[in-house]
Design a protein around this motif. Structure first.
Motif, PDB file in Angstrom:
ATOM      1  N   LEU A  72       0.827  -1.197   0.000  1.00  0.00           N
ATOM      2  CA  LEU A  72       0.000   0.000   0.000  1.00  0.00           C
ATOM      3  C   LEU A  72       0.867   1.255   0.000  1.00  0.00           C
ATOM      4  CD1 LEU A  72      -2.814   1.257   0.168  1.00  0.00           C
ATOM      5  CD2 LEU A  72      -2.684   1.007   2.651  1.00  0.00           C
ATOM      6  N   ASN A  73       1.897   1.277   0.828  1.00  0.00           N
ATOM      7  CA  ASN A  73       2.777   2.442   0.891  1.00  0.00           C
ATOM      8  C   ASN A  73       3.485   2.689  -0.433  1.00  0.00           C
ATOM      9  OD1 ASN A  73       2.103   3.137   3.523  1.00  0.00           O
ATOM     10  ND2 ASN A  73       3.693   1.840   4.403  1.00  0.00           N
ATOM     11  N   VAL A  74       3.887   1.627  -1.107  1.00  0.00           N
ATOM     12  CA  VAL A  74       4.517   1.768  -2.433  1.00  0.00           C
ATOM     13  C   VAL A  74       3.502   2.336  -3.429  1.00  0.00           C
ATOM     14  CG1 VAL A  74       5.451   0.465  -4.397  1.00  0.00           C
ATOM     15  CG2 VAL A  74       6.279   0.000  -2.082  1.00  0.00           C
ATOM     16  N   LEU A  75       2.303   1.795  -3.443  1.00  0.00           N
ATOM     17  CA  LEU A  75       1.275   2.247  -4.380  1.00  0.00           C
ATOM     18  C   LEU A  75       0.875   3.699  -4.141  1.00  0.00           C
ATOM     19  CD1 LEU A  75      -0.945  -0.962  -4.461  1.00  0.00           C
ATOM     20  CD2 LEU A  75       0.391  -0.029  -6.370  1.00  0.00           C
ATOM     21  N   LEU A  76       0.870   4.120  -2.883  1.00  0.00           N
ATOM     22  CA  LEU A  76       0.504   5.505  -2.560  1.00  0.00           C
ATOM     23  C   LEU A  76       1.540   6.501  -3.074  1.00  0.00           C
ATOM     24  CD1 LEU A  76      -0.944   5.031   1.023  1.00  0.00           C
ATOM     25  CD2 LEU A  76      -2.184   5.913  -0.977  1.00  0.00           C
ATOM     26  N   LYS A  77       2.746   6.040  -3.349  1.00  0.00           N
ATOM     27  CA  LYS A  77       3.793   6.915  -3.891  1.00  0.00           C
ATOM     28  C   LYS A  77       3.653   7.102  -5.401  1.00  0.00           C
ATOM     29  CE  LYS A  77       7.038   5.821  -0.248  1.00  0.00           C
ATOM     30  NZ  LYS A  77       8.265   5.145   0.117  1.00  0.00           N
ATOM     31  N   ASN A  78       2.883   6.236  -6.045  1.00  0.00           N
ATOM     32  CA  ASN A  78       2.654   6.339  -7.482  1.00  0.00           C
ATOM     33  C   ASN A  78       1.605   7.407  -7.770  1.00  0.00           C
ATOM     34  OD1 ASN A  78       4.428   4.206  -7.854  1.00  0.00           O
ATOM     35  ND2 ASN A  78       2.802   2.680  -7.926  1.00  0.00           N
ATOM     36  N   LYS A  79       1.490   7.765  -9.033  1.00  0.00           N
ATOM     37  CA  LYS A  79       0.480   8.728  -9.440  1.00  0.00           C
ATOM     38  C   LYS A  79      -0.887   8.040  -9.476  1.00  0.00           C
ATOM     39  CE  LYS A  79      -0.530  12.104 -12.961  1.00  0.00           C
ATOM     40  NZ  LYS A  79      -0.074  12.788 -14.156  1.00  0.00           N
ATOM     41  N   TYR A  80      -1.882   8.693  -8.891  1.00  0.00           N
ATOM     42  CA  TYR A  80      -3.246   8.167  -8.905  1.00  0.00           C
ATOM     43  C   TYR A  80      -4.234   9.325  -8.865  1.00  0.00           C
ATOM     44  CZ  TYR A  80      -2.914   8.977  -3.858  1.00  0.00           C
ATOM     45  OH  TYR A  80      -2.734   9.548  -2.625  1.00  0.00           O
ATOM     46  N   THR A  81      -5.468   9.019  -9.195  1.00  0.00           N
ATOM     47  CA  THR A  81      -6.548   9.993  -9.150  1.00  0.00           C
ATOM     48  C   THR A  81      -7.343   9.779  -7.874  1.00  0.00           C
ATOM     49  OG1 THR A  81      -6.710   9.945 -11.558  1.00  0.00           O
ATOM     50  CG2 THR A  81      -8.610  10.816 -10.360  1.00  0.00           C
ATOM     51  N   LEU A  82      -7.660  10.871  -7.196  1.00  0.00           N
ATOM     52  CA  LEU A  82      -8.511  10.802  -6.009  1.00  0.00           C
ATOM     53  C   LEU A  82      -9.953  10.907  -6.466  1.00  0.00           C
ATOM     54  CD1 LEU A  82      -8.801  10.694  -2.938  1.00  0.00           C
ATOM     55  CD2 LEU A  82      -8.615  13.194  -2.930  1.00  0.00           C
ATOM     56  N   ASP A  83     -10.725   9.870  -6.193  1.00  0.00           N
ATOM     57  CA  ASP A  83     -12.143   9.838  -6.552  1.00  0.00           C
ATOM     58  C   ASP A  83     -12.924  10.430  -5.387  1.00  0.00           C
ATOM     59  OD1 ASP A  83     -14.637   9.321  -7.586  1.00  0.00           O
ATOM     60  OD2 ASP A  83     -14.466   7.141  -7.472  1.00  0.00           O
ATOM     61  N   GLU A  84     -13.331  11.676  -5.547  1.00  0.00           N
ATOM     62  CA  GLU A  84     -14.033  12.376  -4.464  1.00  0.00           C
ATOM     63  C   GLU A  84     -15.543  12.349  -4.671  1.00  0.00           C
ATOM     64  OE1 GLU A  84     -11.709  15.944  -2.834  1.00  0.00           O
ATOM     65  OE2 GLU A  84     -11.247  15.927  -4.982  1.00  0.00           O
ATOM     66  N   ASP A  85     -16.250  11.993  -3.621  1.00  0.00           N
ATOM     67  CA  ASP A  85     -17.706  11.989  -3.637  1.00  0.00           C
ATOM     68  C   ASP A  85     -18.166  12.311  -2.221  1.00  0.00           C
ATOM     69  OD1 ASP A  85     -20.441  11.430  -3.596  1.00  0.00           O
ATOM     70  OD2 ASP A  85     -20.251   9.725  -4.955  1.00  0.00           O
ATOM     71  N   GLU A  86     -18.426  13.582  -1.987  1.00  0.00           N
ATOM     72  CA  GLU A  86     -18.774  14.047  -0.644  1.00  0.00           C
ATOM     73  C   GLU A  86     -19.996  13.331  -0.077  1.00  0.00           C
ATOM     74  OE1 GLU A  86     -20.141  18.158   1.588  1.00  0.00           O
ATOM     75  OE2 GLU A  86     -19.018  18.295  -0.292  1.00  0.00           O
ATOM     76  N   ASN A  87     -21.003  13.110  -0.909  1.00  0.00           N
ATOM     77  CA  ASN A  87     -22.222  12.447  -0.438  1.00  0.00           C
ATOM     78  C   ASN A  87     -21.944  10.999  -0.043  1.00  0.00           C
ATOM     79  OD1 ASN A  87     -23.884  14.707  -0.732  1.00  0.00           O
ATOM     80  ND2 ASN A  87     -24.283  14.229  -2.874  1.00  0.00           N
ATOM     81  N   TYR A  88     -21.152  10.296  -0.861  1.00  0.00           N
ATOM     82  CA  TYR A  88     -20.862   8.907  -0.511  1.00  0.00           C
ATOM     83  C   TYR A  88     -19.962   8.836   0.717  1.00  0.00           C
ATOM     84  CZ  TYR A  88     -20.379   3.941  -0.780  1.00  0.00           C
ATOM     85  OH  TYR A  88     -20.417   2.608  -0.458  1.00  0.00           O
ATOM     86  N   SER A  89     -19.043   9.770   0.852  1.00  0.00           N
ATOM     87  CA  SER A  89     -18.189   9.803   2.045  1.00  0.00           C
ATOM     88  C   SER A  89     -19.024   9.978   3.307  1.00  0.00           C
ATOM     89  CB  SER A  89     -17.150  10.926   1.939  1.00  0.00           C
ATOM     90  OG  SER A  89     -16.204  10.610   0.959  1.00  0.00           O
TER      91      SER A  89
END
Length: 124
Positions: A98-115
């Protein structure tokens, strides 16, 4: 089911994810479906909570995105029960991946209502 260990909870998470994918769900649809499918167990067992959040995060990051409701919980995610030696090895391996993957480029999928829905489901 609420008394399963970390390794069993991880396996259950991955199997549930693949079942949703096999039913025609996209990765973006399968992640919250698995989350909701296992939410009652997560509320009753910390090992399940950690396994589900950590492994859904790994799955999504392997697809170059992560839902905000998962990312927001990762920093506070802690095992609060004892793990046996096999569980410790598996948990540590997952945490490192997980720590390795978090260092890669990724898109944050934001959904305030679902959160907000996740907060309600988990009672946080």
């Amino acid at each position: 089911m609420h008394n399963i260990n970390y390794i069993e909870a991880k396996k259950l998470t991955i199997e549930s994810y693949h079942e949703f994918i096999d039913e025609g769900f996209s990765v973006e649809q399968a992640i919250p479906a698995v989350f909701e499918d296992l939410v009652i167990s997560m509320k009753k067992n910390n090992k399940i909570l950690v396994a589900v959040i950590q492994n859904l995060s790994i799955i999504s990051l392997k697809h170059n995105f992560i839902p905000d409701y998962l990312l927001n919980r990762l920093s506070d995610l802690k095992i609060n029960t004892e793990l046996n030696n096999n569980e410790i090895l598996e948990y540590t391996k997952d945490k490192e991946e997980l720590n390795v993957l978090l260092k890669n480029k990724y898109t944050l999928d934001e959904d305030e209502n679902y959160s907000k829905r996740v907060d309600i489901l988990l009672g946080t």
